[in-house]
Design a protein around this motif. Structure first.
Motif, PDB file in Angstrom:
ATOM      1  N   GLY A 158       0.850  -1.200  -0.164  1.00 52.93           N
ATOM      2  CA  GLY A 158      -0.181  -0.199   0.059  1.00 52.93           C
ATOM      3  C   GLY A 158       0.810   1.223  -0.182  1.00 52.93           C
ATOM      4  O   GLY A 158       1.863   1.388   0.738  1.00 52.93           O
ATOM      5  N   THR A 159       0.688   2.206  -0.992  1.00 52.18           N
ATOM      6  CA  THR A 159       1.438   3.280  -1.107  1.00 52.18           C
ATOM      7  C   THR A 159       0.398   4.511  -0.649  1.00 52.18           C
ATOM      8  O   THR A 159       1.035   5.588  -0.873  1.00 52.18           O
ATOM      9  CB  THR A 159       2.077   3.479  -2.482  1.00 52.18           C
ATOM     10  N   GLY A 160      -0.692   4.457  -0.382  1.00 51.46           N
ATOM     11  CA  GLY A 160      -1.526   5.615   0.065  1.00 51.46           C
ATOM     12  C   GLY A 160      -1.497   5.888   1.507  1.00 51.46           C
ATOM     13  O   GLY A 160      -0.623   5.632   2.243  1.00 51.46           O
ATOM     14  N   ARG A 161      -2.360   6.573   2.126  1.00 54.68           N
ATOM     15  CA  ARG A 161      -2.461   6.683   3.307  1.00 54.68           C
ATOM     16  C   ARG A 161      -3.109   5.871   3.925  1.00 54.68           C
ATOM     17  O   ARG A 161      -4.377   5.984   4.195  1.00 54.68           O
ATOM     18  CB  ARG A 161      -2.977   8.358   3.723  1.00 54.68           C
ATOM     19  N   ASP A 162      -2.699   4.622   4.073  1.00 56.08           N
ATOM     20  CA  ASP A 162      -3.441   3.487   4.603  1.00 56.08           C
ATOM     21  C   ASP A 162      -3.722   3.453   6.123  1.00 56.08           C
ATOM     22  O   ASP A 162      -2.924   3.965   7.317  1.00 56.08           O
ATOM     23  CB  ASP A 162      -2.769   2.242   4.221  1.00 56.08           C
ATOM     24  N   ASP A 163      -4.618   2.712   6.576  1.00 47.68           N
ATOM     25  CA  ASP A 163      -5.119   2.430   7.981  1.00 47.68           C
ATOM     26  C   ASP A 163      -5.806   1.270   8.335  1.00 47.68           C
ATOM     27  O   ASP A 163      -6.036   0.913   7.273  1.00 47.68           O
ATOM     28  CB  ASP A 163      -5.887   3.858   8.274  1.00 47.68           C
ATOM     29  N   VAL A 164      -5.870   1.036   9.509  1.00 48.72           N
ATOM     30  CA  VAL A 164      -6.858   0.015   9.946  1.00 48.72           C
ATOM     31  C   VAL A 164      -7.529   0.379  10.981  1.00 48.72           C
ATOM     32  O   VAL A 164      -6.835   0.952  11.887  1.00 48.72           O
ATOM     33  CB  VAL A 164      -6.059  -1.447  10.438  1.00 48.72           C
ATOM     34  N   ASP A 165      -8.669   0.226  11.411  1.00 54.63           N
ATOM     35  CA  ASP A 165      -9.643   0.486  12.325  1.00 54.63           C
ATOM     36  C   ASP A 165     -10.050  -0.389  13.139  1.00 54.63           C
ATOM     37  O   ASP A 165     -10.638  -1.356  12.360  1.00 54.63           O
ATOM     38  CB  ASP A 165     -10.743   1.516  11.778  1.00 54.63           C
ATOM     39  N   PHE A 166      -9.860  -0.654  14.496  1.00 57.58           N
ATOM     40  CA  PHE A 166     -10.202  -1.816  15.129  1.00 57.58           C
ATOM     41  C   PHE A 166     -10.609  -1.618  16.751  1.00 57.58           C
ATOM     42  O   PHE A 166     -10.201  -0.296  17.062  1.00 57.58           O
ATOM     43  CB  PHE A 166      -9.486  -2.759  15.192  1.00 57.58           C
ATOM     44  N   ASP A 167     -11.595  -2.361  17.370  1.00 59.07           N
ATOM     45  CA  ASP A 167     -11.839  -2.051  18.594  1.00 59.07           C
ATOM     46  C   ASP A 167     -10.756  -2.839  19.486  1.00 59.07           C
ATOM     47  O   ASP A 167     -10.365  -3.640  19.110  1.00 59.07           O
ATOM     48  CB  ASP A 167     -13.071  -2.814  18.989  1.00 59.07           C
ATOM     49  N   TYR A 168     -10.336  -2.017  20.693  1.00 56.94           N
ATOM     50  CA  TYR A 168      -9.435  -2.715  21.520  1.00 56.94           C
ATOM     51  C   TYR A 168      -9.326  -2.150  23.016  1.00 56.94           C
ATOM     52  O   TYR A 168      -9.590  -1.006  23.089  1.00 56.94           O
ATOM     53  CB  TYR A 168      -8.197  -2.087  21.023  1.00 56.94           C
ATOM     54  N   SER A 169      -9.552  -3.138  24.009  1.00 58.64           N
ATOM     55  CA  SER A 169      -9.860  -2.706  25.289  1.00 58.64           C
ATOM     56  C   SER A 169      -8.593  -2.862  26.101  1.00 58.64           C
ATOM     57  O   SER A 169      -8.817  -3.384  27.611  1.00 58.64           O
ATOM     58  CB  SER A 169     -10.984  -3.378  25.716  1.00 58.64           C
ATOM     59  N   GLY A 170      -7.390  -3.158  25.512  1.00 57.04           N
ATOM     60  CA  GLY A 170      -6.092  -3.435  26.325  1.00 57.04           C
ATOM     61  C   GLY A 170      -5.668  -4.826  26.244  1.00 57.04           C
ATOM     62  O   GLY A 170      -4.381  -5.003  26.805  1.00 57.04           O
ATOM     63  N   SER A 171      -6.277  -5.844  25.808  1.00 59.40           N
ATOM     64  CA  SER A 171      -5.713  -7.073  25.631  1.00 59.40           C
ATOM     65  C   SER A 171      -5.671  -7.384  23.988  1.00 59.40           C
ATOM     66  O   SER A 171      -6.513  -7.070  23.264  1.00 59.40           O
ATOM     67  CB  SER A 171      -6.244  -8.078  26.435  1.00 59.40           C
TER      68      SER A 171
END
Length: 222
Positions: free
Chosen positions: A100-113
């Motif tokens: 990937g050469t764009g402004r890539d991202d991942v979005d995810f839920d995370y509560s510490g583990s």
């Protein structure tokens, strides 16, 4: 003054030395769906398209203690991108894997583990092509959702622009830790997480004191 500076260098040295003993696991979050389209002008039809974003547990810990990462989208939700140390790939069945050469991202839920990671979506933040893809964002209906100059939406890759014309009705996600599916991987010990977070927090405090308040720059995600 010299004594104070030596103290700062000592703290930095201790943090760097301690970090050598912290094992950084690699987390990979993947999103897959069947799609039809082109990449770099090469056509593909009903092929499995997989977008993957990888980062380490140390980078994730830094995200939690360093406000300049600006990766907390909302309480319990993380928006991780290139500036946070993310590396990304797009794999198109039959054509190969592209960086990937764009402004890539991942979005995810995370509560510490690690076991709490729940993928939401991922893709090219700048050019609006994310997985899972909204069908109405593609083809002739793109202009119903975006200004015409954004259509067609795409993802920038090392193999050329990835443009989709249609997608399937379903998608899947996967979380890997050092290449092992999360469900069967060993969760990171909480003590190790706290140690990494604390070490990185001290390092950031030292960096800010050396730079001074005027040198800090806080980045945004949008």
């Amino acid at each position: 003054m010299r004594s104070s500076f030596r103290s700062v260098l000592l703290v930095v040295g201790l943090v760097l030395s301690a970090s050598c003993f912290v094992h950084a696991d690699t987390i990979t979050i993947s999103f897959s769906e069947y799609a039809t389209g082109t990449v770099g002008g090469q056509s593909f039809t009903n092929q499995l398209l997989t977008y993957s974003g990888s980062f380490t547990t140390v980078q994730l810990a830094a995200c939690q203690v360093d406000p300049s990462f600006n990766c907390v989208e909302a309480p319990g939700e993380i928006f991780f991108e290139l500036m946070n140390g993310l590396t990304t790939t797009f794999t198109v069945g039959g054509l190969g894997t592209f960086t990937g050469t764009g402004r890539d991202d991942v979005d995810f839920d995370y509560s510490g583990s690690l076991t709490s990671i729940a993928p939401r979506f991922g893709g090219d933040f700048d050019h609006f092509l994310v997985i899972p893809t909204t069908p109405s964002f593609l083809g002739s209906t793109c202009v119903m959702n975006f200004p015409p100059f954004y259509c067609p939406i795409y993802a920038a890759t090392s193999g050329g622009d990835l443009i989709l014309t249609s997608v399937g009705d379903t998608y899947s996600t996967e979380v890997l830790v050092d290449g092992v599916p999360l469900a069967s991987s060993t969760p990171e010990p909480s003590s190790l997480t706290l140690f990494a977070s604390g070490a990185l927090g001290i390092f950031e405090l030292v960096r800010r004191r050396l730079q001074g308040p005027d040198d800090d720059q806080h980045w945004g995600t949008g």
